[in-house]
Design a protein around this motif. Sequence first.
Motif, PDB file in Angstrom:
ATOM      1  N   CYS A 156       0.851  -1.192   0.000  1.00 19.42           N
ATOM      2  CA  CYS A 156       0.000   0.000   0.000  1.00 19.42           C
ATOM      3  C   CYS A 156       0.880   1.234   0.000  1.00 19.42           C
ATOM      4  O   CYS A 156       1.634   1.464   0.951  1.00 19.42           O
ATOM      5  CB  CYS A 156      -0.921   0.006   1.222  1.00 19.42           C
ATOM      6  SG  CYS A 156      -2.034  -1.419   1.290  1.00 19.42           S
ATOM      7  N   GLY A 157       0.797   2.007  -1.067  1.00 17.12           N
ATOM      8  CA  GLY A 157       1.612   3.209  -1.208  1.00 17.12           C
ATOM      9  C   GLY A 157       0.911   4.417  -0.606  1.00 17.12           C
ATOM     10  O   GLY A 157      -0.006   4.983  -1.217  1.00 17.12           O
ATOM     11  N   CYS A 158       1.352   4.814   0.597  1.00 15.36           N
ATOM     12  CA  CYS A 158       0.795   5.978   1.293  1.00 15.36           C
ATOM     13  C   CYS A 158       1.894   7.014   1.498  1.00 15.36           C
ATOM     14  O   CYS A 158       1.942   7.698   2.533  1.00 15.36           O
ATOM     15  CB  CYS A 158       0.218   5.558   2.643  1.00 15.36           C
ATOM     16  SG  CYS A 158      -1.056   4.276   2.565  1.00 15.36           S
ATOM     17  N   SER A 165       6.127   4.976  -4.494  1.00 17.54           N
ATOM     18  CA  SER A 165       5.094   4.009  -4.893  1.00 17.54           C
ATOM     19  C   SER A 165       4.556   4.278  -6.291  1.00 17.54           C
ATOM     20  O   SER A 165       4.583   3.398  -7.162  1.00 17.54           O
ATOM     21  CB  SER A 165       3.949   4.015  -3.871  1.00 17.54           C
ATOM     22  OG  SER A 165       4.400   3.607  -2.608  1.00 17.54           O
ATOM     23  N   ARG A 166       4.049   5.486  -6.528  1.00 19.86           N
ATOM     24  CA  ARG A 166       3.523   5.792  -7.859  1.00 19.86           C
ATOM     25  C   ARG A 166       4.643   5.785  -8.896  1.00 19.86           C
ATOM     26  O   ARG A 166       4.444   5.348 -10.042  1.00 19.86           O
ATOM     27  CB  ARG A 166       2.803   7.139  -7.861  1.00 19.86           C
ATOM     28  CG  ARG A 166       2.014   7.381  -9.159  1.00 19.86           C
ATOM     29  CD  ARG A 166       1.257   8.696  -9.177  1.00 19.86           C
ATOM     30  NE  ARG A 166       2.138   9.840  -9.359  1.00 19.86           N
ATOM     31  CZ  ARG A 166       2.442  10.719  -8.416  1.00 19.86           C
ATOM     32  NH1 ARG A 166       1.960  10.572  -7.193  1.00 19.86           N
ATOM     33  NH2 ARG A 166       3.241  11.735  -8.672  1.00 19.86           N
ATOM     34  N   LEU A 276      -5.813   3.429  -9.285  1.00 17.84           N
ATOM     35  CA  LEU A 276      -5.089   3.440  -8.019  1.00 17.84           C
ATOM     36  C   LEU A 276      -4.608   2.042  -7.622  1.00 17.84           C
ATOM     37  O   LEU A 276      -3.997   1.880  -6.568  1.00 17.84           O
ATOM     38  CB  LEU A 276      -5.979   3.994  -6.897  1.00 17.84           C
ATOM     39  CG  LEU A 276      -6.419   5.447  -7.048  1.00 17.84           C
ATOM     40  CD1 LEU A 276      -7.371   5.836  -5.919  1.00 17.84           C
ATOM     41  CD2 LEU A 276      -5.222   6.388  -7.091  1.00 17.84           C
ATOM     42  N   ARG A 277      -4.888   1.058  -8.474  1.00 16.33           N
ATOM     43  CA  ARG A 277      -4.447  -0.307  -8.193  1.00 16.33           C
ATOM     44  C   ARG A 277      -3.659  -0.845  -9.383  1.00 16.33           C
ATOM     45  O   ARG A 277      -4.063  -0.699 -10.528  1.00 16.33           O
ATOM     46  CB  ARG A 277      -5.635  -1.221  -7.928  1.00 16.33           C
ATOM     47  CG  ARG A 277      -5.190  -2.665  -7.632  1.00 16.33           C
ATOM     48  CD  ARG A 277      -6.303  -3.665  -7.758  1.00 16.33           C
ATOM     49  NE  ARG A 277      -5.785  -5.025  -7.631  1.00 16.33           N
ATOM     50  CZ  ARG A 277      -6.485  -6.115  -7.912  1.00 16.33           C
ATOM     51  NH1 ARG A 277      -7.729  -6.010  -8.342  1.00 16.33           N
ATOM     52  NH2 ARG A 277      -5.930  -7.307  -7.781  1.00 16.33           N
ATOM     53  N   LEU A 283      -2.436   2.528  -4.383  1.00 17.77           N
ATOM     54  CA  LEU A 283      -2.066   3.887  -3.972  1.00 17.77           C
ATOM     55  C   LEU A 283      -3.182   4.494  -3.137  1.00 17.77           C
ATOM     56  O   LEU A 283      -4.369   4.253  -3.396  1.00 17.77           O
ATOM     57  CB  LEU A 283      -1.811   4.766  -5.195  1.00 17.77           C
ATOM     58  CG  LEU A 283      -0.781   4.286  -6.215  1.00 17.77           C
ATOM     59  CD1 LEU A 283      -0.679   5.290  -7.358  1.00 17.77           C
ATOM     60  CD2 LEU A 283       0.575   4.063  -5.563  1.00 17.77           C
ATOM     61  N   ALA A 287      -0.300  10.033  -2.715  1.00 18.47           N
ATOM     62  CA  ALA A 287       0.365   9.226  -3.737  1.00 18.47           C
ATOM     63  C   ALA A 287      -0.496   9.104  -4.984  1.00 18.47           C
ATOM     64  O   ALA A 287       0.019   8.909  -6.092  1.00 18.47           O
ATOM     65  CB  ALA A 287       0.686   7.832  -3.188  1.00 18.47           C
ATOM     66  N   GLY A 288      -1.815   9.253  -4.814  1.00 19.79           N
ATOM     67  CA  GLY A 288      -2.725   9.103  -5.946  1.00 19.79           C
ATOM     68  C   GLY A 288      -3.451  10.360  -6.349  1.00 19.79           C
ATOM     69  O   GLY A 288      -3.987  10.437  -7.459  1.00 19.79           O
ATOM     70  N   ASP A 305      -9.884   7.096   1.177  1.00 20.83           N
ATOM     71  CA  ASP A 305      -9.121   6.019   0.538  1.00 20.83           C
ATOM     72  C   ASP A 305      -8.842   4.904   1.538  1.00 20.83           C
ATOM     73  O   ASP A 305      -8.985   3.716   1.233  1.00 20.83           O
ATOM     74  CB  ASP A 305      -7.778   6.542   0.016  1.00 20.83           C
ATOM     75  CG  ASP A 305      -7.892   7.471  -1.170  1.00 20.83           C
ATOM     76  OD1 ASP A 305      -9.001   7.608  -1.724  1.00 20.83           O
ATOM     77  OD2 ASP A 305      -6.876   8.089  -1.528  1.00 20.83           O
ATOM     78  N   SER A 329     -10.111   0.778  -6.526  1.00 18.30           N
ATOM     79  CA  SER A 329      -9.774   1.949  -7.335  1.00 18.30           C
ATOM     80  C   SER A 329     -11.031   2.666  -7.818  1.00 18.30           C
ATOM     81  O   SER A 329     -11.137   3.896  -7.742  1.00 18.30           O
ATOM     82  CB  SER A 329      -8.904   1.543  -8.523  1.00 18.30           C
ATOM     83  OG  SER A 329      -8.549   2.660  -9.307  1.00 18.30           O
TER      84      SER A 329
END
Length: 390
Positions: A156-158, A165-166, A276-277, A283, A287-288, A305, A329
Motif C-alpha cells: 500500500c503506497g501511502c 510508490s507511484r 489506483l491499483r 495507492l 500518492a494518488g 481512501d 480503485s
Amino acid sequence: MRTQVVIIGAGPSGLLLSQLLHLAGVDCVVLERRDPEYVLSRIRAGVLEQGMVDMLERAGVSDRMRKEGLPHDGFTLSVTDTRLRIDLKGLTGGKSVMVYGQTEVTRDLMDAHRARDGKVIYEASNVAPLDFDGPNPRVTYDKDGTSHEIACDFICGCDGFHGVSRASVPDGAITEYEKVYPFGWLGILSYVKPVDHELIYANHPNGFALASMRSKKLSRYYIQVPTGTDVNAWSDDAIWDELKIRLGSEAADRIETGPSIEKSIAPLRSFVAEPLRFGRLMLAGDAGHIVPPTGAKGLNLAASDIHYLSEALIEFYGENSAAGIDSYSQKALARIWKAERFSWWMTMLLHQFPDLGPFNARMQQADMDYLASSHAAQVSLAENYVGLPY
C-alpha cells in the motif's frame, strides 16, 4: 521478513491504515524514509470531516481529539460585498466538522503504535516495491547500512506525491490529470486568539485570505500570493496588515497579532492518477491525488481512501474475498473526483486569477449572490464541506 501487508509511508494515512488492520488481526509493516520528528514537524490541514472523525474513533485514537478538538457547526464566506455564514449543522441534518491539526492526528496514531509495539520502521532508505504485478510482491529497503527484504501479499503506497510508490508503476500504466494554479498560500502560525470561533474564507480584490486555527490559543492564517513568492519577502507585520485588509473591517477590528512561529508557502494544484491499483500495489492519499487546500479535502480524501482500502484488505483476509480489492480503485476514484470538483469550485470562487480579469470577478459575485439567495445551493455546499458519504 514476511508480513501480509507492507505500507509505505508513516504519515496519517499510512498509520491509520496500519491501526485499522491491526485491530482486524491483519499483520502489517510500515516503512518511512524520515524520522518521527520530521514527520511530526510538517504543518498541514486542520479540518476533519465527520467521516474521518468516525474513523479515528473506530481506530481507538480519538480520546485527545474529543478533549482538545474544536467542533465547528459552520463557517463564513466573504466575497467582495457579500458575507454569508454557512450553517453546516442546520443544512446537513446535524453534521459538522472538527478542527484538529493533522500533526495531532499523526501524534495520536504514533502513540497508539508505540503502545502496541507496532511495526514501524523509520529512516528506511532506498525503499523499492517489487514484483507487485504477480502473486508474490516484495519490498526492499536499506536501514543502518544493511539491506532488507519483506515478502508480502499486498503493498500500500501511502508515501505522498513525491513518493516511490507511484513512481514504481510502469510507464503508460497511469493516466495523470493535473491543473496547476498560478498562486500559492502564504501561511502564518501564531500563538494568538483566533479572530472568530469559526473559519472565515475571504475573496478580496487583493486576493484570497483564510482565518483558521489549531486551538483556542493557536491561530493559522493564509493569504494568496503569486507563484514564486519568497516567504522571506513578507514580514510578520506585512502579513497581519494584509490579513486585516482582506478579511474585512469586521474581522480587522478583532484580530490579534503576534510573532510567527512558522511561515511557509504552499503551492496549489489539482492532480489525480488513474487507476489506483496495479496488481497487488494500491495507492492511497497524496500518492494518488492532490487537491487545493481550499475546502480542506486533502487529509479527508486520504481518509476515505483508507476506509475503502482497509475494508478491502480486511474482507480479503476475513472472508477470502477479493471483491473489495478489485473494486478499490473505482470506489475511491468516484469520491476523489467529487472532492476534486468541490475543491476546484471553491478555489475558483475565492481567488483572484491574473488572467481572467473583470469577467471572473462578476462570475464570482454572481456565484456568491446565488449562494446567499438559494437554500439548495447552501445545502450542496454544506454537504460537500462536511464530507460526502463513503
